[in-house]
Each structure stands twice: as structure tokens, then as C-alpha cells.
Design an enzyme around this catalytic site. Sequence first.
Site, PDB file in Angstrom:
ATOM      1  N   ASP A   1      -6.414   5.403   0.714  1.00 31.11           N
ATOM      2  CA  ASP A   1      -6.349   3.981   0.407  1.00 31.11           C
ATOM      3  C   ASP A   1      -7.766   3.401   0.492  1.00 31.11           C
ATOM      4  O   ASP A   1      -8.555   3.786   1.351  1.00 31.11           O
ATOM      5  CB  ASP A   1      -5.453   3.304   1.436  1.00 31.11           C
TER       6      ASP A   1
ATOM      7  N   HIS B   1       0.835  -1.201   0.000  1.00 32.65           N
ATOM      8  CA  HIS B   1       0.000   0.000   0.000  1.00 32.65           C
ATOM      9  C   HIS B   1       0.871   1.253   0.000  1.00 32.65           C
ATOM     10  O   HIS B   1       0.592   2.216  -0.711  1.00 32.65           O
ATOM     11  CB  HIS B   1      -0.919   0.004   1.226  1.00 32.65           C
TER      12      HIS B   1
END
Length: 450
Positions: free
Chosen positions: A115, A18
Site C-alpha cells: 500500500d 485499502h
Amino acid sequence: SDRKNPHIAFLPSAGMGHLKPFCSLAAALSERGCDVSFITVHPTVSAAESCYVSDFFAAFPRIRRLDFDLVAFDPSGIASTDPFFLRVEAIGRSAHLLPALLAASSPPFSALVIDIFLASTFIPIAAGIGLPSYIQFISSAAMLSLLAYFPTCSVGVSDFDIPGLWRVPKASIPRALHNPSHPFTTQFVENGRILAKASGILVNTFEALEPESLAALNRGKVVPGLPPVIAIGPLQAASLGEGSPLPWLHGQPARSVVYVCFGNRTAMSKEQIRELGIGLEKSGCRFLWVVKSKIVDREDGEVELEGLLGEGYLGRVKDRGLVMKGWVDQEEILRHRTIGGFLSHCGWNSVSEAALHGVPVLGWPRGGDQRANAEVVARSGLGIWVKEWSWEGEEDVVMGEEIGKRVRQLMEDKDLQASVARLKEEAVKAVAENGSSGKGLAEFIGMLKM
Ligand code: BUP
């Protein structure tokens, strides 16, 4: 906000898979003249993340660091022990602190890029202070389709027919999603539902890699009402300095080495690691293998390779195999002329890097989104996927003989090499300024200036 020069806040979640694409996009936008602030939660879950974050801020002094101090969080009531999942929960529970954090920074923000794992908690908070949210989706567009479609059907179903796309067997969806009361499922459904509230969804993919998914998402075929889904990939890693070339690689013939790595958070059983070792030995190919036996890298340092691989193994393969543990610069390796194949878990960053550097993939998905990604690998001509190989929670060990045979196939398949070379060309074209992804990035910046 300043109309010429948007100010963007980035908020990644936990894990290298991520963090890295967030840094890549933040760097790309900073280089295109955007003002960028990067929200940082510390300490990080893994050592790899800590190193990466500090190198990132050192290499991009114009990017502001916003330290995000989380409220105390007691994980004991949560039915998951995955440290990365627990961190996502912890960040979500501090979402109410975002407005004060952003208010302390100037100039005023134009957008929040978050995210996907944090979408359902942060989009409403950002909306409350009049800030548009964009999701950076760090997996495939195929997985985005599954996420968008999932809340509209019942989990008890057998297989999924994603409208406008293809059938996803129930066995290919992340295991946690089979259980409607699993905390991951709750989060997945909430994030799937909130997609429509984002101002846009940025995906690290490109037209030639996922034409069907991108078209289906943007034509409202998967679900109606999604914001623009913008392909901006394959993202090129933020340049953090010299990299760490492996001297061992330099002595090898062109395209002769298979690189073996299963990502940052996919640990294999000791038994399977041994069989994989046997397979690589039997393949007769040269190999560079990054071994991982623990979920969090801080614990991997204590593991002895010799004990893990079996006595005498390292000595037997030393003329054609290099076995490593710990962090390597994967892109540096994939870019190297000696690499001819990649045995991969199909984490999406790895897939996108393989496409960018033109390396054929032998997919061995291990869990989560990886089977959806492996489907893309197989369909696009980027690689091979052996669907029978073991998956999340399955105990069966794939034997060395079989692994060796497939590795040889990967390294010898001329048609595959040709189709991967074509994809690489398409990837390079896509990220050029007038390519599909280059235009996608410009479109995103344009949306912030309106
Ligand atoms: Br391991 C490893 N070096 O040693 P994925 C990974 N990487 O540069 P994952 C290294 O981390 P998620 C190493 O290049 C890629 O950019 C690699 O992301 C880099 O898988 C990234 O491939 C790994 O998406 O991520 O780690 O499973 O957190 O999404 O599960």
C-alpha cells in the site's frame, strides 16, 4: 523464484478502502495462476475489515494467509488521533520484521505489493532482501500526480500547478498538508519521494477515466524518474459469495433510486446529517441512504437512527426512502437496475465502482484525496461536483433545500446519463483481456517472470 509462477506477497494498510482493492487484485492474480500470500495484521481497526478478511480467505483457499504480529506501539507521542493513521504508523514500525515473516514461507517471493501508505518504510526493507516492490495505489492517478509532485514544491505555496496536468487550488489538498510539521505531511512527503524506488505503480483506474494523468505520469511530465504507472482498473471485487440483495430495491422502478453513502471513515456532524435527510426528502426522489456518524464502525452500532434523524423522519419517508446504518454490500447495490444516481464522498473505490456499474455521481468530497477524485469525476463526465459544499474542518452546514435541488439534477440530467453510459462501456472494454487494463495486468505479471 519459479519463473512460470511468480509468488507475490500483498501488504495492505488499514481501512476498507485499502483492504478491498488489495483483496480484489490478489484474487485476480491468483486466478491468473500467480501464487499469492496475503499479509494480515490483526485485530483490524474496523469490524467491516474483520468480516471482509475472513470471508476473503474462506472464498480463496489457494491464497495463503501470513499473520503479521506487530511490535507493541505507544501512540501517545504522535500528533494524530485518527485510528487508521495510527495503525499505519504501527505497521511501519514493525517493518523490520518483514524479512523473517517472508523467509518462513515458500516458494521464495518474486515481489511485494504494498500500500502507498507503507511505501517509505517497506520499500527499503524489501530492497535489503533483494525483493522488488510494487505499489498498489488505491486512489486516483490524479492523486498520484499530486503525491509525486508535492515533495518538489514548498508547502507554503498557494495553488499547485501540477506539470502536464491542471491547477489544484490549495483549498483542495488534504488539510493536514497545509501544515508542514503534521505527521501525515511527513509521511506523505516520504512516500512521494520513494515512488521512484518502486519497480512499478499499479493504479485502480483506466484510460478513458484519467487519460491526462496517466499520460503525464508516464511521460515524466509530473516528475522525472517514476517507474511504469500501470492502470489495472476498474478492479472487480473478489467474489465472496452470494452478496446480500436488499429486498426493498426489487420493488422500485428502474434507475429511480439515489444511493447515498460517504464511505467507511467519513462521519458527518449530527446537524449535517439532519439537513441531508431533509434534502433527500425534498428531492422527491427515492433513496437508499447508509448513515454514518462515527469514524470507526464498532461505535456506530450504538447510535439510534430515530434520534439522529429527528422524530418522525423515518415514518415520513418510509414509502420512498430506506435508511440504514452499518455495512451494506455497496457493489451489489450499485449494480442493481433500480439505482440511478450516487451521492458520494468520492472515495476512490466508490468512484471506480460507479464507473464500472454506470451510475452517475453527485460528488460531495469531505476530506483527504476526495477533492482530487471529485475533479476526475467532473472532468471525465462521470458526475457533478458542487465545489462550494463544505469540506474538511469547515463548520458550515449545507442546507437541505440545496441538497434536494442537486439530487434532482443528478437524477434528471440526460446528458450526464449518456456520458456515464459511455464511460461504463469503456470500463468494461478496459478490463477485458485485450483491453488497456487487462494488458496492464498481463504486463505486471510479465515483469515478475523476467
Ligand atoms: Br461504507 C461501505 N459497504 O457500507 P472508498 C463501503 N463499502 O461495500 P473510504 C461497502 O468500501 P478510505 C459499505 O464499495 C468501497 O469499495 C465500497 O472505499 C465499500 O471510501 C469501499 O470509496 C470504500 O475509497 O475509504 O471508505 O472512505 O479508507 O480510502 O478512506
